[in-house]
Write a protein that holds these residues in place. Structure first.
Motif, mmCIF file in Angstrom:
data_model
loop_
_atom_site.group_PDB
_atom_site.id
_atom_site.type_symbol
_atom_site.label_atom_id
_atom_site.label_comp_id
_atom_site.label_asym_id
_atom_site.label_seq_id
_atom_site.Cartn_x
_atom_site.Cartn_y
_atom_site.Cartn_z
ATOM 1 N N ARG A 124 0.778 4.190 -2.875
ATOM 2 C CA ARG A 124 0.413 5.577 -2.563
ATOM 3 C C ARG A 124 1.546 6.540 -2.909
ATOM 4 N NH1 ARG A 124 -0.350 6.734 2.567
ATOM 5 N NH2 ARG A 124 0.620 4.842 3.346
ATOM 6 N N LEU A 125 2.793 6.157 -2.596
ATOM 7 C CA LEU A 125 3.937 7.009 -2.914
ATOM 8 C C LEU A 125 4.087 7.160 -4.433
ATOM 9 C CD1 LEU A 125 6.423 8.630 -2.135
ATOM 10 C CD2 LEU A 125 7.685 6.464 -1.955
ATOM 11 N N ASP A 176 0.828 -1.205 0.000
ATOM 12 C CA ASP A 176 0.000 0.000 0.000
ATOM 13 C C ASP A 176 0.866 1.261 0.000
ATOM 14 O OD1 ASP A 176 -2.579 1.411 0.266
ATOM 15 O OD2 ASP A 176 -1.801 1.948 2.249
ATOM 16 N N TYR A 177 1.929 1.272 0.798
ATOM 17 C CA TYR A 177 2.794 2.444 0.863
ATOM 18 C C TYR A 177 3.434 2.742 -0.493
ATOM 19 C CZ TYR A 177 6.541 5.615 2.148
ATOM 20 O OH TYR A 177 7.394 6.689 2.204
ATOM 21 N N GLU A 178 3.975 1.735 -1.151
ATOM 22 C CA GLU A 178 4.614 1.942 -2.449
ATOM 23 C C GLU A 178 3.622 2.448 -3.484
ATOM 24 O OE1 GLU A 178 5.009 -0.983 -0.775
ATOM 25 O OE2 GLU A 178 7.162 -1.114 -0.396
ATOM 26 N N PRO A 227 9.342 7.407 5.002
ATOM 27 C CA PRO A 227 9.512 6.209 5.820
ATOM 28 C C PRO A 227 9.741 6.605 7.279
ATOM 29 C CG PRO A 227 10.749 5.981 3.799
ATOM 30 C CD PRO A 227 10.235 7.414 3.844
ATOM 31 N N VAL A 282 1.229 11.421 2.097
ATOM 32 C CA VAL A 282 2.092 10.245 2.107
ATOM 33 C C VAL A 282 3.367 10.636 2.859
ATOM 34 C CG1 VAL A 282 3.385 8.574 0.734
ATOM 35 C CG2 VAL A 282 1.199 9.436 -0.093
ATOM 36 N N LYS A 283 3.532 10.092 4.035
ATOM 37 C CA LYS A 283 4.688 10.419 4.876
ATOM 38 C C LYS A 283 5.947 9.708 4.391
ATOM 39 C CE LYS A 283 2.364 12.779 7.985
ATOM 40 N NZ LYS A 283 2.522 14.185 8.122
#
Length: 65
Positions: free
Chosen positions: A26-27, A22-24, A57, A54-55
């Motif tokens: 969204r980034l 999910d993070y990848e 890491p 999107v913060k």
């Protein structure tokens, strides 16, 4: 002779067979939106990522460092 950009790209990592998390996703979506909007300079990219929610890491805000 390959260009400098091709010498620095990690194709093996970028073509791995595991799905993106999910993070990848969204980034990547946030970066694509910035680039499509014509953003090119690091300060604008940092500001845009921070506006996107999107913060970085670890959960901190993005910085130029």
């Amino acid at each position: 002779m390959p260009s400098a950009i091709h010498e620095t790209i990690d194709y093996a990592h970028q073509t791995r067979d595991i799905p993106h998390g999910d993070y990848e996703i969204r980034l990547g979506d946030a970066l694509e939106a910035l680039f499509e909007a014509g953003v090119k300079e690091l300060p604008e990219i940092v500001a845009g990522l921070n506006r996107s929610g999107v913060k970085a890491p670890g959960g901190a805000a993005w910085t130029e460092e």
